[in-house]
Design a protein around this motif. Sequence first.
Motif, PDB file in Angstrom:
ATOM      1  N   GLY A 255      50.186  41.744  27.949  1.00 14.23           N
ATOM      2  CA  GLY A 255      50.673  42.883  28.267  1.00 14.23           C
ATOM      3  C   GLY A 255      49.923  43.377  29.820  1.00 14.23           C
ATOM      4  N   LEU A 256      49.019  42.765  30.239  1.00 14.04           N
ATOM      5  CA  LEU A 256      48.075  43.014  31.432  1.00 14.04           C
ATOM      6  C   LEU A 256      49.124  42.774  32.804  1.00 14.04           C
ATOM      7  N   LYS A 257      48.821  43.666  33.524  1.00  6.22           N
ATOM      8  CA  LYS A 257      49.595  43.555  34.867  1.00  6.22           C
ATOM      9  C   LYS A 257      48.855  42.857  35.711  1.00  6.22           C
ATOM     10  N   PHE A 258      49.325  41.740  36.333  1.00 10.86           N
ATOM     11  CA  PHE A 258      48.751  41.003  37.318  1.00 10.86           C
ATOM     12  C   PHE A 258      49.526  41.215  38.800  1.00 10.86           C
ATOM     13  N   ARG A 259      48.855  41.122  39.858  1.00 12.41           N
ATOM     14  CA  ARG A 259      49.628  40.869  41.048  1.00 12.41           C
ATOM     15  C   ARG A 259      49.250  39.625  41.638  1.00 12.41           C
ATOM     16  N   ARG A 260      50.116  39.106  42.526  1.00 18.19           N
ATOM     17  CA  ARG A 260      49.672  37.998  43.441  1.00 18.19           C
ATOM     18  C   ARG A 260      49.502  37.949  44.843  1.00 18.19           C
ATOM     19  N   GLN A 261      48.521  37.158  45.297  1.00 11.52           N
ATOM     20  CA  GLN A 261      48.501  37.316  46.810  1.00 11.52           C
ATOM     21  C   GLN A 261      48.145  38.655  47.202  1.00 11.52           C
ATOM     22  N   VAL A 262      47.042  39.179  46.830  1.00  9.07           N
ATOM     23  CA  VAL A 262      46.528  40.581  46.875  1.00  9.07           C
ATOM     24  C   VAL A 262      45.468  40.649  48.062  1.00  9.07           C
ATOM     25  N   PRO A 263      45.463  41.195  49.137  1.00  9.97           N
ATOM     26  CA  PRO A 263      44.236  41.586  49.992  1.00  9.97           C
ATOM     27  C   PRO A 263      43.249  42.518  49.137  1.00  9.97           C
ATOM     28  N   LEU A 264      42.089  41.865  49.376  1.00  9.67           N
ATOM     29  CA  LEU A 264      41.063  42.696  48.633  1.00  9.67           C
ATOM     30  C   LEU A 264      39.620  42.256  49.452  1.00  9.67           C
ATOM     31  N   LEU A 265      38.883  43.182  49.786  1.00 13.57           N
ATOM     32  CA  LEU A 265      37.587  42.930  50.546  1.00 13.57           C
ATOM     33  C   LEU A 265      37.638  42.042  51.623  1.00 13.57           C
ATOM     34  N   GLY A 266      38.703  42.002  52.310  1.00 17.74           N
ATOM     35  CA  GLY A 266      38.976  41.186  53.471  1.00 17.74           C
ATOM     36  C   GLY A 266      39.471  39.728  53.316  1.00 17.74           C
ATOM     37  N   TYR A 267      39.617  39.373  52.057  1.00  9.52           N
ATOM     38  CA  TYR A 267      40.266  38.196  51.433  1.00  9.52           C
ATOM     39  C   TYR A 267      41.519  38.326  50.925  1.00  9.52           C
ATOM     40  N   THR A 268      42.246  37.465  50.735  1.00 11.68           N
ATOM     41  CA  THR A 268      43.393  37.414  49.863  1.00 11.68           C
ATOM     42  C   THR A 268      43.222  36.671  48.655  1.00 11.68           C
TER      43      THR A 268
ATOM     44  N   THR B 282      33.189  34.141  46.402  1.00  4.95           N
ATOM     45  CA  THR B 282      33.116  34.714  44.981  1.00  4.95           C
ATOM     46  C   THR B 282      31.828  35.402  44.669  1.00  4.95           C
ATOM     47  N   ARG B 283      30.534  35.196  45.448  1.00  2.00           N
ATOM     48  CA  ARG B 283      29.516  36.202  45.185  1.00  2.00           C
ATOM     49  C   ARG B 283      29.694  37.557  45.823  1.00  2.00           C
ATOM     50  N   GLU B 284      30.560  37.334  46.870  1.00  2.00           N
ATOM     51  CA  GLU B 284      31.099  38.796  47.494  1.00  2.00           C
ATOM     52  C   GLU B 284      31.768  39.643  46.514  1.00  2.00           C
ATOM     53  N   ILE B 285      32.748  38.888  46.127  1.00  4.39           N
ATOM     54  CA  ILE B 285      33.890  39.591  45.010  1.00  4.39           C
ATOM     55  C   ILE B 285      33.310  39.976  44.010  1.00  4.39           C
ATOM     56  N   GLU B 286      32.159  39.223  43.243  1.00  3.38           N
ATOM     57  CA  GLU B 286      31.651  39.556  42.042  1.00  3.38           C
ATOM     58  C   GLU B 286      30.830  40.550  42.347  1.00  3.38           C
ATOM     59  N   ARG B 287      29.929  40.842  43.266  1.00  4.96           N
ATOM     60  CA  ARG B 287      29.333  41.745  43.740  1.00  4.96           C
ATOM     61  C   ARG B 287      29.836  43.169  43.830  1.00  4.96           C
ATOM     62  N   HIS B 288      31.169  43.305  43.831  1.00  5.04           N
ATOM     63  CA  HIS B 288      31.892  44.284  43.721  1.00  5.04           C
ATOM     64  C   HIS B 288      32.372  44.510  42.139  1.00  5.04           C
ATOM     65  N   GLY B 289      31.955  43.973  41.228  1.00  2.00           N
ATOM     66  CA  GLY B 289      32.280  44.088  40.087  1.00  2.00           C
ATOM     67  C   GLY B 289      33.345  43.412  39.298  1.00  2.00           C
ATOM     68  N   PHE B 290      34.010  42.401  40.074  1.00  2.00           N
ATOM     69  CA  PHE B 290      35.200  41.423  39.682  1.00  2.00           C
ATOM     70  C   PHE B 290      34.457  40.189  39.064  1.00  2.00           C
ATOM     71  N   THR B 291      35.256  39.823  38.212  1.00  2.00           N
ATOM     72  CA  THR B 291      35.065  38.315  37.481  1.00  2.00           C
ATOM     73  C   THR B 291      36.168  37.481  38.245  1.00  2.00           C
ATOM     74  N   LEU B 292      35.648  36.441  38.529  1.00  2.00           N
ATOM     75  CA  LEU B 292      36.562  35.665  39.343  1.00  2.00           C
ATOM     76  C   LEU B 292      36.580  34.118  38.535  1.00  2.00           C
ATOM     77  N   LEU B 293      37.963  33.662  38.360  1.00  2.00           N
ATOM     78  CA  LEU B 293      37.946  32.387  37.571  1.00  2.00           C
ATOM     79  C   LEU B 293      38.676  31.508  38.703  1.00  2.00           C
ATOM     80  N   ARG B 294      38.178  30.338  38.666  1.00  2.00           N
ATOM     81  CA  ARG B 294      38.851  29.319  39.580  1.00  2.00           C
ATOM     82  C   ARG B 294      39.264  28.070  38.786  1.00  2.00           C
ATOM     83  N   PHE B 295      40.428  27.548  39.114  1.00  2.00           N
ATOM     84  CA  PHE B 295      40.838  26.611  38.429  1.00  2.00           C
ATOM     85  C   PHE B 295      41.472  25.599  39.586  1.00  2.00           C
ATOM     86  N   SER B 296      41.541  24.390  39.483  1.00  2.00           N
ATOM     87  CA  SER B 296      42.019  23.328  40.274  1.00  2.00           C
ATOM     88  C   SER B 296      43.638  23.122  39.980  1.00  2.00           C
ATOM     89  N   ASN B 297      44.335  22.742  41.028  1.00  2.00           N
ATOM     90  CA  ASN B 297      45.624  22.402  40.729  1.00  2.00           C
ATOM     91  C   ASN B 297      45.827  21.670  39.508  1.00  2.00           C
TER      92      ASN B 297
END
Length: 111
Positions: free
Chosen positions: A34-47, A77-92
């Motif tokens: 039930g979580l709302k996800f958005r895709r390709q979102v500009p955030l902190l100067g990144y997408t 990743t450090r920049e984004i996490e410094r703003h309180g986000f958790t970032l998960l990375r997955f390969s193709n």
Amino acid sequence: MTTEQRHFARRLRTQATEPEDIVWGLLRNRRLDGLKFRRQVPLLGYTVDFLCVERRLIVEIDGRQHAFERDYDAARTREIERHGFTLLRFSNAQVCDERDAVVAAIRQATS
């Protein structure tokens, strides 16, 4: 957010890779708990590829080019996490070959 960032994000949405389409199919329309996800979102100067604002979670899908951009990705990743986000990375490859594990990792990060 600038107009340029919006146009760039919109272009990325129309040119999604197969792994991005797979993940979007799993996350869109609140399909994951039930979580709302958005895709390709500009955030902190990144997408960012996928963003759940409610849980401050970002999911990134990395293609082959990311093997050459490790330093940039680590700094981003450090920049984004410094703003309180958790970032998960997955390969193709993870998305295509281990879909259940990817979903389980995202689910765990949202709980």
